[in-house]
Motif scaffolding. Structure first.
Motif, PDB file in Angstrom:
ATOM      1  N   ARG B  57     -19.621  -9.626 -44.491  1.00 44.61           N
ATOM      2  CA  ARG B  57     -18.838 -10.280 -45.534  1.00 44.61           C
ATOM      3  C   ARG B  57     -18.521  -9.266 -46.624  1.00 44.61           C
ATOM      4  N   GLU B  58     -17.293  -9.306 -47.096  1.00 44.20           N
ATOM      5  CA  GLU B  58     -16.860  -8.406 -48.176  1.00 44.20           C
ATOM      6  C   GLU B  58     -17.143  -6.942 -47.802  1.00 44.20           C
ATOM      7  N   GLY B  59     -17.010  -6.658 -46.528  1.00 42.62           N
ATOM      8  CA  GLY B  59     -17.173  -5.277 -46.088  1.00 42.62           C
ATOM      9  C   GLY B  59     -18.606  -4.821 -45.926  1.00 42.62           C
ATOM     10  N   LEU B  60     -19.539  -5.739 -46.158  1.00 38.16           N
ATOM     11  CA  LEU B  60     -20.944  -5.364 -46.051  1.00 38.16           C
ATOM     12  C   LEU B  60     -21.648  -6.196 -44.989  1.00 38.16           C
ATOM     13  N   ILE B  61     -22.805  -5.736 -44.574  1.00 38.57           N
ATOM     14  CA  ILE B  61     -23.631  -6.519 -43.669  1.00 38.57           C
ATOM     15  C   ILE B  61     -24.362  -7.557 -44.513  1.00 38.57           C
ATOM     16  N   ALA B  62     -24.098  -8.833 -44.207  1.00 37.14           N
ATOM     17  CA  ALA B  62     -24.679  -9.912 -45.010  1.00 37.14           C
ATOM     18  C   ALA B  62     -25.972 -10.432 -44.395  1.00 37.14           C
ATOM     19  N   ARG B  63     -26.003 -10.501 -43.081  1.00 32.57           N
ATOM     20  CA  ARG B  63     -27.214 -10.990 -42.403  1.00 32.57           C
ATOM     21  C   ARG B  63     -27.341 -10.287 -41.066  1.00 32.57           C
ATOM     22  N   ARG B 395     -15.753  -0.823 -27.182  1.00 29.33           N
ATOM     23  CA  ARG B 395     -14.761  -1.905 -27.166  1.00 29.33           C
ATOM     24  C   ARG B 395     -14.042  -2.017 -28.504  1.00 29.33           C
ATOM     25  N   GLU B 396     -14.831  -1.985 -29.577  1.00 28.39           N
ATOM     26  CA  GLU B 396     -14.233  -2.128 -30.908  1.00 28.39           C
ATOM     27  C   GLU B 396     -15.008  -1.258 -31.893  1.00 28.39           C
ATOM     28  N   THR B 397     -14.287  -0.780 -32.895  1.00 27.12           N
ATOM     29  CA  THR B 397     -14.919  -0.053 -33.990  1.00 27.12           C
ATOM     30  C   THR B 397     -14.528  -0.739 -35.297  1.00 27.12           C
ATOM     31  N   TRP B 398     -15.526  -1.009 -36.110  1.00 24.35           N
ATOM     32  CA  TRP B 398     -15.305  -1.720 -37.383  1.00 24.35           C
ATOM     33  C   TRP B 398     -15.789  -0.849 -38.537  1.00 24.35           C
ATOM     34  N   ILE B 399     -14.983  -0.838 -39.577  1.00 25.38           N
ATOM     35  CA  ILE B 399     -15.370  -0.112 -40.788  1.00 25.38           C
ATOM     36  C   ILE B 399     -15.212  -1.038 -41.981  1.00 25.38           C
ATOM     37  N   GLU B 400     -16.294  -1.237 -42.692  1.00 26.81           N
ATOM     38  CA  GLU B 400     -16.299  -2.089 -43.893  1.00 26.81           C
ATOM     39  C   GLU B 400     -15.665  -3.449 -43.607  1.00 26.81           C
ATOM     40  N   GLY B 401     -16.044  -4.003 -42.454  1.00 26.90           N
ATOM     41  CA  GLY B 401     -15.601  -5.347 -42.110  1.00 26.90           C
ATOM     42  C   GLY B 401     -14.202  -5.436 -41.542  1.00 26.90           C
TER      43      GLY B 401
END
Lengths: 402, 439
Positions: B57-63, B395-401
């Motif tokens: 969430r909001e680019g961060l790891i929330a849980r 498969r996928e790369t994610w940066i800051e959400g």
């Protein structure tokens, strides 16, 4: 590999540490044996005598005399064949005194004989051997319009003669930007014009040599005449689609036996290449995508296989680090990018041997062929697995865990 | 990520459709939480979690946690990723993507020169790195100088300008280190050094000058501004880390000697002979970022480069990262470096940490990236198998959400596999019509 790991592997595999007293015979057992001449054999045996395979099949079907030296591994394959390298002419350093792969004094020098530069004790030959490579097609490098000849050698031997199996394999040429120089040829068209003129000269020379007043021998024209007579294939390193078309055009005009080398953009010309019946020694899967190779694809091997175009993988030429690639790893990445496992293995064994014209002698595990074998502790392509033994003509040439 | 990839994102995530990245535009961090459910999570810090939940969430790891004990926030977009493995985004401590350089031939030591001023953010090399799962890279100038300039730590966001990729430190400065080298690459014709001892002497002389510059500042004198000495002052004050190219065992020890003498922080890079001096490196408590190439040689000092350097350093207690040195090795195959380390005896845990958390530490970014931990940046990769298997694909790369690479999208697959057009600069604007292009 640490001594500890080696010992552990030796213990696990029950490798006999002492050399056999009767070195003429060797047995290789595999939980799976990929012969490349039929389906894989579960719990298979390869029996080698005096350098040649005398029996291969399921262990249950082959009655072996007792006391023979035996190697065992999870996976056994034919010794690997590197379809195109420069190792042995190019040394492990990037320094002039060990860089004999390319002579820049003239654009067309087919007379250069790879035997005269091949160093069978080169460090990188041992490096390749440790990963199961037992045969290399090596010689003059890409980078000149006609760079010189190539040879085929086993990755052993202290002299060139001991290593050689084909002294004159192909004549290496380059089209496209790799062939261009500060002087001539300075453009693609000029390069082709020079090459056509030389081939026409060679054709005339060959005709005259057969006539009543033969001209003096000319090694350059003599070699090109062998190319024109289809005794030696012309190995053309070429990457861009339009340069590949030029190679095909030349081959048609002079009825050459063409082998495409590198061929980064060959996926754009599948119909043309298939129609020409030309095999491809494909660039290493992990080759760098830049310059004329900027559009190379890691799944081109799969594309060629699907189009039923004969191809093999190669280690290529590297001027810097790594100084050589390893076909085992290149096939692994091709496999990971979709090429079916046995096709990938074939591209560095029997398919490579076929394109090189040595499949009657090696490339598969069949009775009568050379006893060249590679042993692995699992799927050979899995990065974390190891090559654990290598055999050339019945001689164990590596017991390292690599 | 290009047009069809964008469409795929829009289809999947209508909640933040308007915030999703367009090609070449800087992204905002999506506010709607996304829950990735059912994957095997490899947090690096802590043991793997089977059947886990990762909420961003909001680019961060929330849980992050096991499915049965980690609630999915109300309103979250839920992605079923059962069967996949999630790793932290890979951190490449040494890369040359972006085609940048720094120092020229005028001098062997050029601390005032910044690679920032030469990187092409539209280079396809950035897309290839995303396809390899790399989310952060230390992009460096070359090794042809004793000191070739200032490096940049970049987030490989889908950016249009270099500013879109920068990382700001807590002090607001642009994150980066400084590149140094010894051994043969930096030995050239004058004004470059011709011997190893001269190389070290030139470096020592320049650092002595920097010490004097720092002293003048401390005394309240107002020395004329010197951009090079200013950068070296940051090195002396341990703010800016030295990333030091070095191969041969004695060159490695020279770096350690200089680092001790001047008190700078250093990461040893390449470290081909590291296995010969692992004890000394461990005693100096200096981390190593190592290269793995498929054969030795290419130059004298790389004769003894070995797959087993990682194991030797791990056994000696040295902190280890791998790097691509792209273009020396291909960013798309970064995980293969870790696998080759394991092939030669490195532990799997250390090998995976060596492309994530340990690498982040070497860039002073371990409080933000390098592991899957609540509060860290939502930088991660979705893999379809064992991270160390040759058969596993990103498969996928994610940066800051934000998803920056999606293998199921044609355009992204072009970067991942190569093919006609893969060598072209990435089109920066929306008017590129992929339907009519040669691609």
């Amino acid at each position: 590999m640490s001594a500890h790991a080696v010992l552990a592997a030796l213990a696990a595999l029950a490798f006999p540490l002492a050399p056999s007293t009767a070195a003429q015979e060797l047995v290789v057992r595999g939980r799976v044996v990929y012969t490349m001449a039929g389906p894989p054999i579960q719990n298979g045996v390869v029996w080698i005598r005096d350098g040649k395979i005398v029996a291969v099949g399921p262990a249950a079907d082959i009655e072996l005399p007792s006391g023979l030296e035996t190697l065992s591994a999870a996976v056994v394959t034919p010794g690997l064949v590197d379809a195109h390298s420069v190792v042995g002419l190019a040394g492990w350093q990037n320094l002039p005194h060990v860089s004999d792969q390319l002579e820049n004094s003239a654009p067309i020098q087919p007379e250069l004989d790879a035997r005269d530069a091949y160093n069978p004790r080169e460090l990188l030959i041992g490096w390749l051997r440790g990963f199961g490579v037992t045969t290399i097609h090596t010689g003059h490098a890409p980078g000149a319009l006609v760079a010189g000849q190539t040879l085929i050698a086993k990755t052993r031997g202290d002299t060139v003669e001991e290593a050689l199996i084909v002294p004159h394999a192909m004549v290496a040429a380059t089209l496209g930007p790799g062939a261009l120089r500060d002087d001539a040829p300075g453009t693609r068209s000029k390069a082709v014009a020079l090459l056509r003129a030389e081939l026409i000269r060679a054709r005339a020379y060959d005709a005259k040599r057969a006539g009543d007043e033969p001209p003096d021998r000319d090694l350059r024209l003599e070699t090109l005449a062998r190319v024109l007579r289809r005794e030696l294939p012309l190995l053309v390193t070429v990457h861009r689609s339009h340069d590949i078309q030029t190679a095909l055009r030349l081959a048609r005009e002079f009825e050459l036996e063409l082998v495409l080398d590198g061929a980064a953009e060959c996926y754009l010309l599948l119909d043309e290449i298939a129609a020409a019946g030309v095999p491809v020694l494909l660039h290493p899967t992990m080759a760098r995508a830049n310059g004329e190779t900027e559009n190379l694809a890691m799944d081109t091997a799969l594309t060629l296989a699907t189009a039923q175009i004969p191809f093999a993988l190669q280690s290529g030429y590297e001027p810097y680090v790594p100084k050589t690639r390893v076909v085992l790893f290149e096939a692994a990445i091709a496999c990971a990018w979709g090429l079916p496992f046995e096709r990938a293995l074939a591209s560095i064994t029997i398919d490579a041997a076929r394109i090189l014209g040595i499949d009657a002698r090696l490339g598969s595990l069949e009775v009568g062929k050379d006893g060249d074998v590679a042993l692995f502790d699992g799927d050979p392509f899995e990065t974390t697995n190891h090559c654990i033994g290598v055999v050339i003509e019945g001689e164990v040439v590596s017991r390292e865990v690599r | 990520m290009q047009i069809t990839a964008l469409l795929a994102v829009l289809a999947l995530f209508p909640a933040y459709a308007l915030q999703a990245a367009s090609p070449g535009a800087p992204q905002t961090r999506p506010s709607t939480p996304i829950a990735f459910v059912g994957a095997r999570l490899v947090p690096i810090e802590g043991p793997p979690i089977e059947n886990g939940v990762l909420v961003v969430r909001e680019g961060l790891i929330a849980r992050i946690g096991p499915l049965d004990s980690t609630p999915i926030p109300a309103g979250a977009i839920v992605r079923d990723v059962a069967g996949l493995t999630i790793l932290p985004g890979l951190v490449d401590t040494h890369s040359h993507i972006g085609g940048g350089g720094a120092g020229d031939r005028s001098a062997p030591i050029q601390p005032e020169v910044r690679i920032l001023d030469s990187i092409n953010p539209l280079s396809p090399s950035f897309q290839r790195a995303q396809a390899g799962g790399i989310t952060t890279a230390n992009v460096m100038p070359g090794s042809g100088h004793l000191l070739s300039g200032q490096t940049l730590y970049l987030k490989l966001r889908d950016g249009r300008t270099i500013d879109d990729l920068l990382i700001r430190t807590s002090e607001g400065t642009i994150a980066g280190g400084i590149k140094m080298a010894n051994g043969t690459n930096s030995r050239r014709d004058p004004p470059f050094p011709g011997t190893r001892a001269k190389s070290a002497a030139l470096v020592r002389q320049r650092f002595v000058e920097a010490q004097a510059y720092v002293q003048k500042l401390a005394n309240g004198d107002e020395p004329e501004r010197d951009l090079g000495l200013e950068a070296l002052a940051e090195v002396l004050s341990r703010k800016r880390v030295v990333h030091h190219h070095t191969h041969r065992h004695d060159d490695i020890l020279t770096v350690l000697r200089l680092a001790e003498e001047f008190g700078f922080r250093v990461v040893l890079h390449h470290v081909s002979d590291g296995w010969k001096v692992a004890r000394e490196i461990a005693a100096a408590d200096v981390p190593c970022s190592i290269i793995v190439v498929d054969s030795p040689g290419g130059k004298l000092e790389a004769r003894d480069v070995s797959f087993s350097t990682g194991k030797a350093l791990e056994d000696a207690g040295v902190r280890v990262a791998f790097h691509t040195d792209d273009w020396i090795t291909d960013s798309r195959l970064f995980l293969r470096c870790a696998a080759l380390g394991v092939r030669a005896g490195m532990s799997r845990d250390k090998a995976l940490a060596a492309v994530t958390l340990e690498a982040a530490r070497m860039l002073d970014l371990d409080d933000r990236i390098g592991s899957l931990r609540v509060g860290k940046d939502a930088d991660f990769v979705l893999l379809d198998g064992d991270p160390l298997s040759v058969y596993t694909r990103v498969r996928e790369t994610w940066i800051e959400g934000v998803r920056v690479f999606d293998r199921s999208a044609d355009e992204d697959r072009l970067w991942a596999n190569g093919g006609f057009g893969a060598g072209d600069e990435r089109p920066p604007v929306c008017c590129f019509d992929s339907a009519t292009s040669t691609r």
